[in-house]
Design an enzyme around this catalytic site. Sequence first.
Site, PDB file in Angstrom:
ATOM      1  N   ARG A  49       0.842  -1.210   0.000  1.00 32.69           N
ATOM      2  CA  ARG A  49       0.000   0.000   0.000  1.00 32.69           C
ATOM      3  C   ARG A  49       0.877   1.260   0.000  1.00 32.69           C
ATOM      4  NH1 ARG A  49      -4.447   0.790   4.616  1.00 32.69           N
ATOM      5  NH2 ARG A  49      -2.572   1.160   5.865  1.00 32.69           N
ATOM      6  N   LYS A 144      -2.698   7.123   0.940  1.00 31.10           N
ATOM      7  CA  LYS A 144      -2.601   7.405   2.377  1.00 31.10           C
ATOM      8  C   LYS A 144      -1.743   8.660   2.546  1.00 31.10           C
ATOM      9  CE  LYS A 144      -2.412   4.759   6.711  1.00 31.10           C
ATOM     10  NZ  LYS A 144      -3.666   5.200   7.277  1.00 31.10           N
ATOM     11  N   GLU A 176     -16.300   5.489   3.966  1.00 33.53           N
ATOM     12  CA  GLU A 176     -15.545   4.888   5.078  1.00 33.53           C
ATOM     13  C   GLU A 176     -15.722   5.762   6.303  1.00 33.53           C
ATOM     14  OE1 GLU A 176     -11.288   4.966   4.332  1.00 33.53           O
ATOM     15  OE2 GLU A 176     -11.426   6.853   3.268  1.00 33.53           O
ATOM     16  N   LEU A 200      -9.759   4.537   1.641  1.00 38.44           N
ATOM     17  CA  LEU A 200      -8.448   3.918   1.839  1.00 38.44           C
ATOM     18  C   LEU A 200      -8.605   2.399   1.812  1.00 38.44           C
ATOM     19  CD1 LEU A 200      -5.470   4.788   2.633  1.00 38.44           C
ATOM     20  CD2 LEU A 200      -6.052   3.788   4.826  1.00 38.44           C
TER      21      LEU A 200
HETATM   22  N1  PDD Z   1      -5.895   5.058   9.774  1.00 42.59           N
HETATM   23  N2  PDD Z   1      -9.587   4.731   6.292  1.00 42.59           N
HETATM   24  C1  PDD Z   1      -8.919   5.792   6.781  1.00 42.59           C
HETATM   25  C2  PDD Z   1      -9.280   7.156   6.308  1.00 42.59           C
HETATM   26  C3  PDD Z   1      -7.909   5.595   7.741  1.00 42.59           C
HETATM   27  O1  PDD Z   1      -7.220   6.645   8.213  1.00 42.59           O
HETATM   28  C4  PDD Z   1      -7.619   4.278   8.195  1.00 42.59           C
HETATM   29  C5  PDD Z   1      -6.555   3.985   9.211  1.00 42.59           C
HETATM   30  C6  PDD Z   1      -8.346   3.203   7.647  1.00 42.59           C
HETATM   31  C7  PDD Z   1      -8.087   1.766   8.050  1.00 42.59           C
HETATM   32  O2  PDD Z   1      -6.935   1.252   7.413  1.00 42.59           O
HETATM   33  P1  PDD Z   1      -6.041   0.118   8.121  1.00 42.59           P
HETATM   34  O3  PDD Z   1      -6.960  -0.997   8.430  1.00 42.59           O
HETATM   35  O4  PDD Z   1      -5.044  -0.222   7.111  1.00 42.59           O
HETATM   36  O5  PDD Z   1      -5.456   0.715   9.374  1.00 42.59           O
HETATM   37  C8  PDD Z   1      -9.315   3.469   6.699  1.00 42.59           C
HETATM   38  C9  PDD Z   1      -4.731   4.899  10.574  1.00 42.59           C
HETATM   39  C10 PDD Z   1      -4.805   3.856  11.637  1.00 42.59           C
HETATM   40  C11 PDD Z   1      -4.265   6.261  11.065  1.00 42.59           C
HETATM   41  O6  PDD Z   1      -4.268   7.164  10.243  1.00 42.59           O
HETATM   42  O7  PDD Z   1      -3.861   6.387  12.221  1.00 42.59           O
END
Ligand code: PDD
Length: 283
Positions: A49, A144, A176, A200
Site C-alpha cells: 500500500r 494514504k 468509510e 483507503l
Molecule cells: N488510519 N480509512 C482511513 C481514512 C484511515 O485513516 C484508516 C486507518 C483506515 C483503516 O486502514 P487500516 O486498516 O489499514 O489501518 C481506513 C490509521 C490507523 C491512522 O491514520 O492512524
Amino acid sequence: MIYLNGKFLPIEQAYIPVLDRGFIFGDGVYEVIPVYSRKPFRLTDHLSRLQHSLDGIRLKNPHSDEQWRELLEQVIACNEGEDQYLYLHITRGVAKRDHAFPVGISPTIFIMSNPLPAPPPEMLQKGIPAITARDNRWGRCDIKAISLLPNVLLRQLAIDSGAMETILLRDGYLTEGAASNIFIVKNHVLLTPPKSHLMLPGITYDVVLELAQGHAIPYEIRAVSEQEIRLADEILLTSSTKEVMPIVSLDGKPVGTGEPGPIYKQLSQCYQQYKACIMRGQN
Ligand code: PDD
C-alpha cells in the site's frame, strides 16, 4: 527512539527544516503498521500500500521492501513494548517553496514507534457511538496522504458531539470512516463498499473479509446506501489501531438492538485468533 533520514535519535532531538514539503504542502504519504509481540502485522500488505501511495503522488520509493523491513525491525528493536504501532512518513523533501516538484532533492523519511494499547474492553463490550457527515474529501482517498485536514475536521465533528467516529457519505453512499473502514450487517450478511478512489484500502478491511470468507460468514462487497446504514442490524469499524469495534449508536439513534451484535462478536473473536496464529508464525 525514532528514525529520521538515516539516523536513530531520541524523538526530542529529531527536527526537520521548516521548508520540508510535508510541513509546507502536506506533500507526502504515510503508513501505520501494528506490531504484535514485536512482529509487524501484515507487513507485506502495508509495504505494497505504501508503494501504491508513493505511485499516487509520483514519488520514487526510496527503499526496497527488504530495506524497509530492516529499518522497521531496527525501530522496533530500539523501542520498548511487545505491542507497538509504527508510523512511517515520507515527504518529497526540503526545497524553496514552489508547488511544482523540485528537482534533485532527497525525500524526508521518518519512522516512529508508539505503544499499541489493546482497545479498552469497555468499548468492545458496550460499543461506541458514531455520527454521519458528508464526505467532502478529494477524489484520491486511496492514497494514504499525510494531508489529513478533512479527516481531522470530520473526526472532530464526532468528538464534538460526544461520539467516537464519523461515518462518511458521498452522494448518499457509504465511503468509510474519518480514520477507519466501515462494515454493516443486515439480515446476517456483512456488507462493505468495494475498494475505489473514494476510500483507503484498509489492511484490516482485507483481514475482516478474509475471516468472513474463512468462517462462512455471508458477505457482499457492494455499494451501501445511507438508508441501509440507518437500518443496519450492526455497524463495525476497522483500523490497524482499533482492530474491529462495534458501533452501537448512529446520530444518537441505536444501531439494531443498541448492543454489539453476533457478527461483531464472531469476527472479533476470529480476529484475535488470527492475530495469535500469525504471531506464532502459523499463518
Ligand atoms: N488510519 N480509512 C482511513 C481514512 C484511515 O485513516 C484508516 C486507518 C483506515 C483503516 O486502514 P487500516 O486498516 O489499514 O489501518 C481506513 C490509521 C490507523 C491512522 O491514520 O492512524
